[in-house]
Design a protein around this motif. Structure first.
Motif, mmCIF file in Angstrom:
data_model
loop_
_atom_site.group_PDB
_atom_site.id
_atom_site.type_symbol
_atom_site.label_atom_id
_atom_site.label_comp_id
_atom_site.label_asym_id
_atom_site.label_seq_id
_atom_site.Cartn_x
_atom_site.Cartn_y
_atom_site.Cartn_z
ATOM 1 N N PHE A 43 6.964 11.035 3.114
ATOM 2 C CA PHE A 43 7.231 9.631 3.391
ATOM 3 C C PHE A 43 6.204 8.802 2.629
ATOM 4 N N LYS A 44 6.526 7.519 2.414
ATOM 5 C CA LYS A 44 5.662 6.685 1.598
ATOM 6 C C LYS A 44 4.379 6.302 2.324
ATOM 7 N N GLY A 45 4.474 6.022 3.631
ATOM 8 C CA GLY A 45 3.308 5.558 4.375
ATOM 9 C C GLY A 45 3.068 6.371 5.625
ATOM 10 N N THR A 46 2.064 5.964 6.403
ATOM 11 C CA THR A 46 1.731 6.655 7.646
ATOM 12 C C THR A 46 2.670 6.287 8.783
ATOM 13 N N ARG A 47 3.523 5.262 8.572
ATOM 14 C CA ARG A 47 4.535 4.881 9.558
ATOM 15 C C ARG A 47 5.919 5.074 8.946
ATOM 16 N N LEU A 48 6.840 5.580 9.784
ATOM 17 C CA LEU A 48 8.228 5.623 9.338
ATOM 18 C C LEU A 48 8.828 4.224 9.475
ATOM 19 N N ARG A 169 10.603 17.579 7.054
ATOM 20 C CA ARG A 169 10.917 18.366 5.862
ATOM 21 C C ARG A 169 11.439 17.443 4.772
ATOM 22 N N LYS A 170 10.910 17.608 3.589
ATOM 23 C CA LYS A 170 11.404 16.897 2.412
ATOM 24 C C LYS A 170 12.466 17.782 1.780
ATOM 25 N N LEU A 171 13.730 17.374 1.919
ATOM 26 C CA LEU A 171 14.838 18.200 1.450
ATOM 27 C C LEU A 171 14.913 18.233 -0.073
ATOM 28 N N ASN A 172 14.661 17.085 -0.692
ATOM 29 C CA ASN A 172 14.630 16.977 -2.145
ATOM 30 C C ASN A 172 13.813 15.737 -2.496
ATOM 31 N N SER A 173 13.833 15.322 -3.738
ATOM 32 C CA SER A 173 13.009 14.193 -4.161
ATOM 33 C C SER A 173 13.456 12.875 -3.536
ATOM 34 N N SER A 174 14.643 12.844 -2.920
ATOM 35 C CA SER A 174 15.179 11.590 -2.390
ATOM 36 C C SER A 174 15.279 11.534 -0.871
ATOM 37 N N ILE A 175 15.439 12.680 -0.205
ATOM 38 C CA ILE A 175 15.749 12.686 1.229
ATOM 39 C C ILE A 175 14.679 13.442 2.018
ATOM 40 N N SER A 176 14.180 12.800 3.085
ATOM 41 C CA SER A 176 13.231 13.416 4.017
ATOM 42 C C SER A 176 13.705 13.173 5.440
ATOM 43 N N LEU A 177 13.510 14.167 6.319
ATOM 44 C CA LEU A 177 13.914 14.070 7.722
ATOM 45 C C LEU A 177 12.728 14.383 8.631
ATOM 46 N N GLN A 211 11.585 4.699 -7.415
ATOM 47 C CA GLN A 211 10.165 4.962 -7.215
ATOM 48 C C GLN A 211 9.547 4.000 -6.206
ATOM 49 N N ARG A 212 10.132 2.809 -6.043
ATOM 50 C CA ARG A 212 9.537 1.776 -5.203
ATOM 51 C C ARG A 212 10.417 1.324 -4.043
ATOM 52 N N LEU A 240 9.190 -1.002 0.476
ATOM 53 C CA LEU A 240 8.945 -1.534 -0.856
ATOM 54 C C LEU A 240 7.496 -1.266 -1.224
ATOM 55 N N GLU A 241 7.273 -0.585 -2.332
ATOM 56 C CA GLU A 241 5.908 -0.337 -2.790
ATOM 57 C C GLU A 241 5.562 -1.312 -3.910
ATOM 58 N N THR A 242 4.431 -1.991 -3.745
ATOM 59 C CA THR A 242 3.982 -2.957 -4.756
ATOM 60 C C THR A 242 2.522 -2.676 -5.080
ATOM 61 N N GLY A 243 2.284 -1.717 -5.945
ATOM 62 C CA GLY A 243 0.910 -1.386 -6.305
ATOM 63 C C GLY A 243 0.173 -0.761 -5.145
ATOM 64 N N GLY A 244 -0.941 -1.394 -4.714
ATOM 65 C CA GLY A 244 -1.744 -0.863 -3.612
ATOM 66 C C GLY A 244 -1.182 -1.181 -2.246
ATOM 67 N N HIS A 245 -0.078 -1.926 -2.167
ATOM 68 C CA HIS A 245 0.531 -2.280 -0.896
ATOM 69 C C HIS A 245 1.805 -1.479 -0.663
ATOM 70 N N VAL A 246 2.062 -1.158 0.610
ATOM 71 C CA VAL A 246 3.375 -0.680 1.030
ATOM 72 C C VAL A 246 3.926 -1.737 1.975
ATOM 73 N N PHE A 247 5.054 -2.309 1.620
ATOM 74 C CA PHE A 247 5.647 -3.412 2.363
ATOM 75 C C PHE A 247 6.922 -2.897 2.998
ATOM 76 N N GLN A 248 6.990 -2.920 4.348
ATOM 77 C CA GLN A 248 8.140 -2.396 5.073
ATOM 78 C C GLN A 248 8.853 -3.528 5.812
ATOM 79 N N LEU A 249 10.130 -3.714 5.535
ATOM 80 C CA LEU A 249 10.960 -4.673 6.257
ATOM 81 C C LEU A 249 11.832 -3.906 7.231
ATOM 82 N N GLN A 250 12.013 -4.440 8.448
ATOM 83 C CA GLN A 250 12.809 -3.703 9.418
ATOM 84 C C GLN A 250 13.551 -4.596 10.403
ATOM 85 N N PHE A 251 14.583 -3.994 11.017
ATOM 86 C CA PHE A 251 15.338 -4.598 12.107
ATOM 87 C C PHE A 251 15.305 -3.595 13.258
ATOM 88 N N THR A 252 14.849 -4.041 14.432
ATOM 89 C CA THR A 252 14.658 -3.130 15.559
ATOM 90 C C THR A 252 14.864 -3.861 16.876
#
Length: 288
Positions: A43-48, A169-177, A211-212, A240-252
């Protein structure tokens, strides 16, 4: 005669040299096959989304996280679809080494202070001693400091703790569960509440488009409820990855951003439009 002996000697030397080269290449291939290769960036960050992922930071890295949830969008135009109201959590996290990760934070929701410890038990890998999945242990504690005139609680009775085993598990370069069996315990519950202990199973995944850019989904199913009004937490997000930042938008449908809260205290119905728009911003610093 001398020429024949010389020719035979040269042929033998050449054959032995080729054989030695073949043996050396075979040894190198065997060594490569024995090497363990760790799977990176499940996963990209420490939070899903609301919950943690199996990821931790590298040794000496500090992470500053701001999490924001606006009001529910069913408030309509008068509430600017929730933007008139907001809940925020500010957190600071640090990696003591590549496996051990610590953090603390403060939320405006119920004026909650929280801290956690996270340890990477196993990492998905290939090669010698490979593992088909990653496993991380998470323990967190939350202290509710919101004043309640009806309940003058002691410090111990304001505490709740959460323990989770994160399996991914990272199934491939695109999908993780990811699966997250979880136990939430409260030292004290109100009269209208039913259970001190709540067991839940979190499920989530990420689909990476570039990649981003990635799409994330997260769901926590409660096997017991805190009370009759609570609902299962559901979240859909975009990374969304922007350099040193990971920017996560969500609906919950969850308001709280700490495990004991979004897992067992969510009361909104996602499918009735009781949805919070929000975001997480993560900024990392190499401090050691």
């Amino acid at each position: 005669m001398l020429k024949h002996c010389l020719s035979i000697s040269i042929a033998l030397i050449f054959s032995l040299t080729l054989a030695a080269q073949d043996d050396l290449l075979s040894m190198l291939e065997d060594e490569r096959g024995d090497q363990k290769t760790l799977t990176e960036a499940t996963f990209k960050g420490t939070r899903l989304i609301n919950g943690h992922s199996i990821e931790t930071r590298k040794k000496g890295v500090m992470d500053f996280i701001i999490a924001h949830r606006f009001g529910t969008i069913d408030g309509g135009g008068y509430e600017l679809f929730g933007l008139d109201n907001a809940t925020i959590r500010i957190g600071l996290e640090y990696a003591l080494n590549d496996r051990l990760y610590l953090g603390l934070g403060r939320s405006s929701f119920e004026k909650t202070y929280d801290s956690f410890i996270k340890y990477r038990i196993v990492r998905q890998s290939t090669g010698k001693g490979n593992s088909p999945f990653s496993a991380t242990w998470l323990s967190s504690i939350a202290l509710k400091t919101l004043k309640d005139p009806e309940y003058d609680l002691s410090l111990a009775n304001r505490l709740a703790n959460t323990h989770s085993l994160l399996l991914a598990r990272k199934l491939n370069s695109s999908i993780s569960l990811q699966l997250v069996p979880t136990w939430v315990h409260r030292n004290l519950i109100r009269a209208e509440d039913i259970n001190n202990d709540i067991f839940a199973l979190g499920m989530g995944g990420r689909v990476k488009f570039s990649q981003r850019l990635a799409l994330c989904v997260e769901y926590y199913h409660q096997f017991q409820q805190l009370n009759e009004n609570t609902r299962n937490s559901l979240a859909i997000g975009i990374d969304l990855e922007t350099g040193g930042h990971v920017f996560q938008l969500q609906f919950t449908n969850a308001t709280s951003m700490v495990p004991k809260g979004f897992i067992s205290e969510t009361t909104n119905n996602f499918f009735d439009g009781e949805i919070h728009f929000g975001f997480n911003i993560s900024r990392t610093f190499q401090v050691n």
